[in-house]
Motif scaffolding. Structure first.
Motif, PDB file in Angstrom:
ATOM      1  N   UNK A 120       0.835  -1.207   0.000  1.00 32.78           N
ATOM      2  CA  UNK A 120       0.000   0.000   0.000  1.00 32.78           C
ATOM      3  C   UNK A 120       0.869   1.257   0.000  1.00 32.78           C
ATOM      4  N   UNK A 121       1.940   1.218   0.782  1.00 31.40           N
ATOM      5  CA  UNK A 121       2.856   2.368   0.811  1.00 31.40           C
ATOM      6  C   UNK A 121       3.556   2.555  -0.528  1.00 31.40           C
ATOM      7  N   UNK A 122       4.028   1.464  -1.113  1.00 31.27           N
ATOM      8  CA  UNK A 122       4.778   1.527  -2.365  1.00 31.27           C
ATOM      9  C   UNK A 122       3.898   1.952  -3.529  1.00 31.27           C
ATOM     10  N   UNK A 123       2.683   1.366  -3.617  1.00 31.30           N
ATOM     11  CA  UNK A 123       1.799   1.644  -4.759  1.00 31.30           C
ATOM     12  C   UNK A 123       0.944   2.890  -4.563  1.00 31.30           C
ATOM     13  N   UNK A 124       0.718   3.257  -3.297  1.00 32.37           N
ATOM     14  CA  UNK A 124      -0.182   4.376  -3.022  1.00 32.37           C
ATOM     15  C   UNK A 124      -1.644   4.014  -3.227  1.00 32.37           C
ATOM     16  N   UNK A 146      -1.318   1.217  14.793  1.00 27.96           N
ATOM     17  CA  UNK A 146      -0.377   2.246  15.245  1.00 27.96           C
ATOM     18  C   UNK A 146       0.384   2.922  14.110  1.00 27.96           C
ATOM     19  N   UNK A 147       0.137   2.497  12.869  1.00 23.97           N
ATOM     20  CA  UNK A 147       0.798   3.122  11.728  1.00 23.97           C
ATOM     21  C   UNK A 147      -0.081   4.260  11.226  1.00 23.97           C
ATOM     22  N   UNK A 148       0.313   5.489  11.560  1.00 18.76           N
ATOM     23  CA  UNK A 148      -0.498   6.652  11.207  1.00 18.76           C
ATOM     24  C   UNK A 148      -0.626   6.892   9.712  1.00 18.76           C
ATOM     25  N   UNK A 149       0.275   6.335   8.921  1.00 21.02           N
ATOM     26  CA  UNK A 149       0.223   6.556   7.476  1.00 21.02           C
ATOM     27  C   UNK A 149      -0.692   5.552   6.763  1.00 21.02           C
ATOM     28  N   UNK A 150      -1.261   4.602   7.530  1.00 19.21           N
ATOM     29  CA  UNK A 150      -2.133   3.585   6.936  1.00 19.21           C
ATOM     30  C   UNK A 150      -3.469   3.534   7.661  1.00 19.21           C
ATOM     31  N   UNK A 151      -4.460   3.029   6.949  1.00 16.90           N
ATOM     32  CA  UNK A 151      -5.742   2.738   7.592  1.00 16.90           C
ATOM     33  C   UNK A 151      -6.220   1.391   7.086  1.00 16.90           C
ATOM     34  N   UNK A 152      -7.012   0.731   7.912  1.00 14.99           N
ATOM     35  CA  UNK A 152      -7.568  -0.572   7.547  1.00 14.99           C
ATOM     36  C   UNK A 152      -9.074  -0.534   7.786  1.00 14.99           C
ATOM     37  N   UNK A 153      -9.779  -1.294   6.972  1.00 11.39           N
ATOM     38  CA  UNK A 153     -11.216  -1.462   7.172  1.00 11.39           C
ATOM     39  C   UNK A 153     -11.636  -2.726   6.444  1.00 11.39           C
ATOM     40  N   UNK A 154     -12.825  -3.217   6.788  1.00  8.76           N
ATOM     41  CA  UNK A 154     -13.351  -4.405   6.122  1.00  8.76           C
ATOM     42  C   UNK A 154     -14.418  -3.991   5.137  1.00  8.76           C
ATOM     43  N   UNK A 155     -14.514  -4.738   4.049  1.00 10.83           N
ATOM     44  CA  UNK A 155     -15.468  -4.430   2.984  1.00 10.83           C
ATOM     45  C   UNK A 155     -16.169  -5.724   2.576  1.00 10.83           C
ATOM     46  N   UNK A 161     -16.341 -11.238   2.853  1.00  6.89           N
ATOM     47  CA  UNK A 161     -15.807 -10.028   3.478  1.00  6.89           C
ATOM     48  C   UNK A 161     -14.286 -10.089   3.426  1.00  6.89           C
ATOM     49  N   UNK A 162     -13.662  -8.972   3.122  1.00  3.64           N
ATOM     50  CA  UNK A 162     -12.206  -8.938   3.074  1.00  3.64           C
ATOM     51  C   UNK A 162     -11.685  -7.645   3.689  1.00  3.64           C
ATOM     52  N   UNK A 163     -10.424  -7.656   4.001  1.00 10.72           N
ATOM     53  CA  UNK A 163      -9.795  -6.536   4.668  1.00 10.72           C
ATOM     54  C   UNK A 163      -9.077  -5.669   3.642  1.00 10.72           C
ATOM     55  N   UNK A 164      -9.139  -4.364   3.831  1.00 11.64           N
ATOM     56  CA  UNK A 164      -8.478  -3.410   2.933  1.00 11.64           C
ATOM     57  C   UNK A 164      -7.464  -2.615   3.749  1.00 11.64           C
ATOM     58  N   UNK A 165      -6.265  -2.516   3.205  1.00 11.52           N
ATOM     59  CA  UNK A 165      -5.204  -1.677   3.768  1.00 11.52           C
ATOM     60  C   UNK A 165      -4.921  -0.605   2.727  1.00 11.52           C
ATOM     61  N   UNK A 166      -4.886   0.644   3.170  1.00 14.50           N
ATOM     62  CA  UNK A 166      -4.584   1.713   2.217  1.00 14.50           C
ATOM     63  C   UNK A 166      -3.872   2.851   2.920  1.00 14.50           C
ATOM     64  N   UNK A 167      -3.163   3.645   2.124  1.00 13.01           N
ATOM     65  CA  UNK A 167      -2.522   4.830   2.715  1.00 13.01           C
ATOM     66  C   UNK A 167      -3.600   5.766   3.274  1.00 13.01           C
ATOM     67  N   UNK A 168      -3.365   6.321   4.437  1.00 11.15           N
ATOM     68  CA  UNK A 168      -4.329   7.241   5.045  1.00 11.15           C
ATOM     69  C   UNK A 168      -4.562   8.452   4.153  1.00 11.15           C
ATOM     70  N   UNK A 169      -3.556   8.815   3.365  1.00  8.99           N
ATOM     71  CA  UNK A 169      -3.672   9.977   2.477  1.00  8.99           C
ATOM     72  C   UNK A 169      -4.771   9.772   1.425  1.00  8.99           C
ATOM     73  N   UNK A 171      -7.770   8.515   1.930  1.00 10.94           N
ATOM     74  CA  UNK A 171      -9.021   8.963   2.547  1.00 10.94           C
ATOM     75  C   UNK A 171      -9.073  10.480   2.595  1.00 10.94           C
ATOM     76  N   UNK A 172      -7.946  11.118   2.913  1.00 13.15           N
ATOM     77  CA  UNK A 172      -7.916  12.587   2.975  1.00 13.15           C
ATOM     78  C   UNK A 172      -8.153  13.188   1.607  1.00 13.15           C
ATOM     79  N   UNK A 173      -7.597  12.580   0.550  1.00 16.29           N
ATOM     80  CA  UNK A 173      -7.813  13.075  -0.817  1.00 16.29           C
ATOM     81  C   UNK A 173      -9.279  12.984  -1.214  1.00 16.29           C
ATOM     82  N   UNK A 174      -9.965  11.927  -0.794  1.00 15.02           N
ATOM     83  CA  UNK A 174     -11.367  11.741  -1.141  1.00 15.02           C
ATOM     84  C   UNK A 174     -12.258  12.762  -0.445  1.00 15.02           C
ATOM     85  N   UNK A 175     -11.837  13.240   0.720  1.00 13.97           N
ATOM     86  CA  UNK A 175     -12.630  14.218   1.461  1.00 13.97           C
ATOM     87  C   UNK A 175     -12.534  15.600   0.821  1.00 13.97           C
ATOM     88  N   UNK A 176     -11.428  15.878   0.154  1.00  8.35           N
ATOM     89  CA  UNK A 176     -11.207  17.219  -0.439  1.00  8.35           C
ATOM     90  C   UNK A 176     -12.090  17.483  -1.629  1.00  8.35           C
TER      91      UNK A 176
END
Length: 176
Positions: A120-124, A146-155, A161-169, A171-176
């Motif tokens: 997730x970090x490498x690909x963005x 505890x990794x502030x640069x990542x977020x996880x959630x289930x979908x 049901x599966x788990x998603x890991x993505x850069x926290x950035x 989510x911030x981009x989607x809010x803008x």
């Protein structure tokens, strides 16, 4: 020192196994909670280990089940039944172990979490992890919280049901 929740867990699991025709001794130990400052207190986590000394290979495989499904079901029952009618402050968490399955699987889950975090970090981009039980998804959420640069959630919905890991950035981009 008396530990009533652990003793209750050991007796319950021993009785369950006897009902299935598999008499086995149960060892128990308290695992130290890893609560962070400011978090609500974690319930005590008791590891109940089924002694495999007198079990056949078939019995061990049957109790673990495909991908740990039987062990997961026993663990779910233990947590549901043993906490029934218990006040919140007396509730406990039980982990059922047999033949080192949980320890080995936890190492596999941690490696999956680390690989997904790196990707997730490498690909963005979002990285999906499929074929996990709800308990395994919770483990990854806990590993990565505890990794502030990542977020996880289930979908999705069970059983897909599966788990998603993505850069926290993201989510911030989607809010803008």
């Amino acid at each position: 020192m008396s530990n009533i929740p652990m003793q209750r867990g050991q007796q319950w699991l021993k009785s369950l196994l006897e009902l299935t025709g598999i008499p086995a001794e149960i060892q128990g130990h308290l695992e130290a909670a890893q609560s962070q400052e400011g978090d609500s207190p974690e319930p005590d986590n008791y590891w109940l280990t089924i002694d495999q000394t007198n079990l056949t290979t078939e019995q061990i495989q049957g109790l673990i089940g495909a991908d740990g499904s039987v062990l997961d079901a026993i663990q779910y029952l233990a947590n549901s039944v043993l906490n029934l009618s218990q006040p919140p402050e007396d509730q406990a968490s039980y982990t059922i172990e047999l033949n080192g399955y949980r320890v080995k699987r936890e190492a596999e889950i941690r490696a999956l979490a680390e690989a997904a975090a790196d990707e997730a970090r490498f690909s963005g981009r979002e990285v999906e992890i499929k074929s996990l039980s709800s308990a395994e998804r919770r483990q990854i959420h806990t590993f990565l919280k505890d990794f502030g640069d990542l977020e996880t959630f289930s979908r999705g919905k069970e059983p897909h049901r599966h788990l998603v890991v993505r850069p926290a950035s993201l989510e911030e981009e989607r809010r803008d």
